[in-house]
Write an enzyme that holds these catalytic residues in place. Structure first.
Site, PDB file in Angstrom:
ATOM      1  N   ASN A   1       0.870 -14.800   7.480  1.00 47.03           N
ATOM      2  CA  ASN A   1       1.725 -14.579   8.647  1.00 47.03           C
ATOM      3  C   ASN A   1       2.303 -15.884   9.174  1.00 47.03           C
ATOM      4  OD1 ASN A   1       1.126 -11.954   8.353  1.00 47.03           O
ATOM      5  ND2 ASN A   1      -0.287 -11.808  10.088  1.00 47.03           N
TER       6      ASN A   1
ATOM      7  N   HIS B   1       2.334 -19.439   4.508  1.00 48.29           N
ATOM      8  CA  HIS B   1       3.791 -19.295   4.549  1.00 48.29           C
ATOM      9  C   HIS B   1       4.416 -20.015   5.740  1.00 48.29           C
ATOM     10  CE1 HIS B   1       3.392 -15.458   1.876  1.00 48.29           C
ATOM     11  NE2 HIS B   1       3.291 -16.573   1.185  1.00 48.29           N
TER      12      HIS B   1
ATOM     13  N   PRO C   1       6.444  -5.783  13.462  1.00 51.38           N
ATOM     14  CA  PRO C   1       6.506  -4.931  12.267  1.00 51.38           C
ATOM     15  C   PRO C   1       6.162  -5.700  10.991  1.00 51.38           C
ATOM     16  CG  PRO C   1       8.725  -5.380  13.112  1.00 51.38           C
ATOM     17  CD  PRO C   1       7.761  -5.992  14.078  1.00 51.38           C
ATOM     18  N   ASP C   2       5.538  -5.031  10.027  1.00 52.18           N
ATOM     19  CA  ASP C   2       5.289  -5.672   8.730  1.00 52.18           C
ATOM     20  C   ASP C   2       6.507  -5.449   7.839  1.00 52.18           C
ATOM     21  OD1 ASP C   2       5.076  -3.062   7.926  1.00 52.18           O
ATOM     22  OD2 ASP C   2       2.952  -3.152   7.411  1.00 52.18           O
ATOM     23  N   PHE C   3       6.394  -5.733   6.559  1.00 51.45           N
ATOM     24  CA  PHE C   3       7.523  -5.553   5.644  1.00 51.45           C
ATOM     25  C   PHE C   3       7.518  -4.162   5.009  1.00 51.45           C
ATOM     26  CE2 PHE C   3       8.553 -10.216   4.308  1.00 51.45           C
ATOM     27  CZ  PHE C   3       9.093 -10.427   5.564  1.00 51.45           C
ATOM     28  N   ARG C   4       6.351  -3.718   4.531  1.00 55.05           N
ATOM     29  CA  ARG C   4       6.362  -2.584   3.608  1.00 55.05           C
ATOM     30  C   ARG C   4       5.879  -1.246   4.167  1.00 55.05           C
ATOM     31  NH1 ARG C   4       5.572  -7.167   1.060  1.00 55.05           N
ATOM     32  NH2 ARG C   4       7.005  -7.674  -0.630  1.00 55.05           N
TER      33      ARG C   4
ATOM     34  N   ASP D   1       3.407 -16.022  12.508  1.00 54.00           N
ATOM     35  CA  ASP D   1       3.570 -15.744  13.942  1.00 54.00           C
ATOM     36  C   ASP D   1       2.662 -16.547  14.871  1.00 54.00           C
ATOM     37  OD1 ASP D   1       1.040 -14.478  13.672  1.00 54.00           O
ATOM     38  OD2 ASP D   1       1.959 -12.519  13.329  1.00 54.00           O
TER      39      ASP D   1
HETATM   40  P1  CNA Z   1       3.365  -6.325   3.781  1.00 56.26           P
HETATM   41  O1  CNA Z   1       3.768  -6.338   2.373  1.00 56.26           O
HETATM   42  O2  CNA Z   1       4.334  -5.833   4.811  1.00 56.26           O
HETATM   43  O3  CNA Z   1       2.032  -5.440   3.869  1.00 56.26           O
HETATM   44  C1  CNA Z   1       1.405  -5.146   5.053  1.00 56.26           C
HETATM   45  C2  CNA Z   1       0.259  -4.223   4.743  1.00 56.26           C
HETATM   46  O4  CNA Z   1      -0.486  -4.062   5.937  1.00 56.26           O
HETATM   47  C3  CNA Z   1       0.678  -2.826   4.287  1.00 56.26           C
HETATM   48  O5  CNA Z   1       0.014  -2.513   3.084  1.00 56.26           O
HETATM   49  C4  CNA Z   1       0.219  -1.887   5.423  1.00 56.26           C
HETATM   50  O6  CNA Z   1      -0.303  -0.666   4.951  1.00 56.26           O
HETATM   51  C5  CNA Z   1      -0.871  -2.698   6.072  1.00 56.26           C
HETATM   52  N1  CNA Z   1      -1.015  -2.494   7.508  1.00 56.26           N
HETATM   53  C6  CNA Z   1      -0.057  -2.338   8.449  1.00 56.26           C
HETATM   54  N2  CNA Z   1      -0.609  -2.247   9.675  1.00 56.26           N
HETATM   55  C7  CNA Z   1      -1.950  -2.324   9.493  1.00 56.26           C
HETATM   56  C8  CNA Z   1      -3.065  -2.283  10.361  1.00 56.26           C
HETATM   57  N3  CNA Z   1      -2.929  -2.135  11.687  1.00 56.26           N
HETATM   58  N4  CNA Z   1      -4.308  -2.390   9.830  1.00 56.26           N
HETATM   59  C9  CNA Z   1      -4.484  -2.522   8.475  1.00 56.26           C
HETATM   60  N5  CNA Z   1      -3.461  -2.556   7.616  1.00 56.26           N
HETATM   61  C10 CNA Z   1      -2.211  -2.466   8.109  1.00 56.26           C
HETATM   62  O7  CNA Z   1       2.881  -7.759   4.279  1.00 56.26           O
HETATM   63  P2  CNA Z   1       2.110  -8.886   3.475  1.00 56.26           P
HETATM   64  O8  CNA Z   1       1.548  -9.789   4.494  1.00 56.26           O
HETATM   65  O9  CNA Z   1       1.249  -8.343   2.435  1.00 56.26           O
HETATM   66  O10 CNA Z   1       3.327  -9.591   2.747  1.00 56.26           O
HETATM   67  C11 CNA Z   1       3.468 -10.891   2.818  1.00 56.26           C
HETATM   68  C12 CNA Z   1       4.723 -11.336   3.577  1.00 56.26           C
HETATM   69  C13 CNA Z   1       5.027 -10.580   4.845  1.00 56.26           C
HETATM   70  C14 CNA Z   1       4.447 -12.718   4.031  1.00 56.26           C
HETATM   71  O11 CNA Z   1       5.392 -13.556   3.454  1.00 56.26           O
HETATM   72  C15 CNA Z   1       4.591 -12.752   5.550  1.00 56.26           C
HETATM   73  O12 CNA Z   1       5.117 -13.962   5.969  1.00 56.26           O
HETATM   74  C16 CNA Z   1       5.505 -11.620   5.845  1.00 56.26           C
HETATM   75  N6  CNA Z   1       5.487 -11.093   7.226  1.00 56.26           N
HETATM   76  C17 CNA Z   1       4.801 -11.710   8.221  1.00 56.26           C
HETATM   77  C18 CNA Z   1       4.814 -11.184   9.504  1.00 56.26           C
HETATM   78  C19 CNA Z   1       4.059 -11.893  10.604  1.00 56.26           C
HETATM   79  O13 CNA Z   1       3.971 -13.111  10.601  1.00 56.26           O
HETATM   80  N7  CNA Z   1       3.467 -11.157  11.538  1.00 56.26           N
HETATM   81  C20 CNA Z   1       5.507 -10.013   9.775  1.00 56.26           C
HETATM   82  C21 CNA Z   1       6.234  -9.405   8.722  1.00 56.26           C
HETATM   83  C22 CNA Z   1       6.195  -9.943   7.450  1.00 56.26           C
END
Ligand code: CNA
Length: 238
Positions: free
Chosen positions: A104, A121, A33-36, A106
């Site tokens: 990311n 990060h 899952p993402d954050f937002r 991960d």
């Molecule tokens: P965020 O703020 O959660 O934004 C993610 C964005 O991705 C959102 O605008 C969504 O609309 C968009 N999104 C989601 N799924 C898809 C998809 N399949 N295709 C295209 N767009 C999509 O995350 P950011 O990375 O902008 O914020 C930065 C933080 C989140 C960093 O510090 C990361 O370390 C942190 N994070 C990382 C992970 C990971 O490592 N996988 C997971 C969750 C959060």
């Protein structure tokens, strides 16, 4: 194929100086899952908001609660790179992509085969002692119980940049150089809300800024090409 994807495909085919800058949305199609997003971590019930738990002061104050969150929400077993990670690794192999800059933590770009990955990060696949800085394998931190401790008595912590902590200066400088010199900058799967990483795209000087994100971002109006779709699906058509 739609017109925007056609344009992206053409630009990519003509360039050997592409840089990719991505975020959590790159890994959602792998099941992280993402954050937002609506089902992201910010919209789940937790005692404190994620940016509080993932802060340096919280880690020092309450490492037990930090590790409960870390093991339940950040560590997801069995995840694999998706079509976006794999396509980016292929573009690097073909000599077209110079670097992946990722927010990311991960490790999925490396799992896909990408070699030049700048982790802005850090990574939850590395750990070290917060006191003496001795490195540790991530296994105990990610899958053990309670707060992992070093022989020196210090708390073992993930090698990630917590909120309130600065980014690694060398990684940041290198990321800026790649962006500044890129012919095409593809920004994908990031809400562009977390600074200073999000501000990096201001260093881009070219005329092929591509944004691939499900939702709108504050930079949509600056981009030369905006695609509001799942990034894995977009890359599967390239
Ligand atoms: P965020 O703020 O959660 O934004 C993610 C964005 O991705 C959102 O605008 C969504 O609309 C968009 N999104 C989601 N799924 C898809 C998809 N399949 N295709 C295209 N767009 C999509 O995350 P950011 O990375 O902008 O914020 C930065 C933080 C989140 C960093 O510090 C990361 O370390 C942190 N994070 C990382 C992970 C990971 O490592 N996988 C997971 C969750 C959060």
């Amino acid at each position: 194929m739609d017109e925007r994807t056609e344009t992206l495909k053409k630009w990519i085919s003509e360039s050997d100086n592409i840089v990719f800058f991505g975020g959590a949305g790159v890994s959602t199609e792998s099941g992280i899952p993402d954050f937002r997003s609506v089902d992201g971590l910010y919209n789940q019930k937790w005692k404190y908001p994620p940016e509080t738990i993932l802060s340096a002061s919280f880690f020092r104050r309450d490492p037990e609660e930090y590790y409960r969150f870390h093991r339940e929400k950040l560590v997801i077993d069995g995840v694999k790179p998706n079509r976006a990670h794999l396509a980016l690794a292929r573009l690097e192999q073909e000599g077209k992509l110079r670097a992946v800059l990722t927010q990311n933590i991960d490790g999925l770009h490396q799992a896909a085969g990408s070699k030049n990955v700048l982790e802005l990060h850090g990574s939850i696949l590395r750990a070290y002692c917060a006191k003496c800085r001795k490195p540790y394998p991530a296994e105990l931190m990610n899958h053990g119980k309670g707060v992992p401790r070093c022989g020196c008595g210090g708390v073992i912590r993930p090698d990630i940049v917590l909120y309130e902590e600065p980014l690694d200066q060398d990684v940041l400088t290198s990321a800026i150089n790649y962006i500044r010199n890129a012919e095409i900058l593809i920004v994908g799967g990031t809400s562009l809300n977390v600074y200073p990483a999000a501000g990096l795209i201001n260093y881009y000087r070219g005329n092929k800024l591509v944004l691939i994100n499900l939702s709108e971002t504050p930079y949509d109006s600056y981009a030369d090409l905006v695609i509001h779709e799942k990034i894995g699906e977009v890359f599967s058509r390239i």
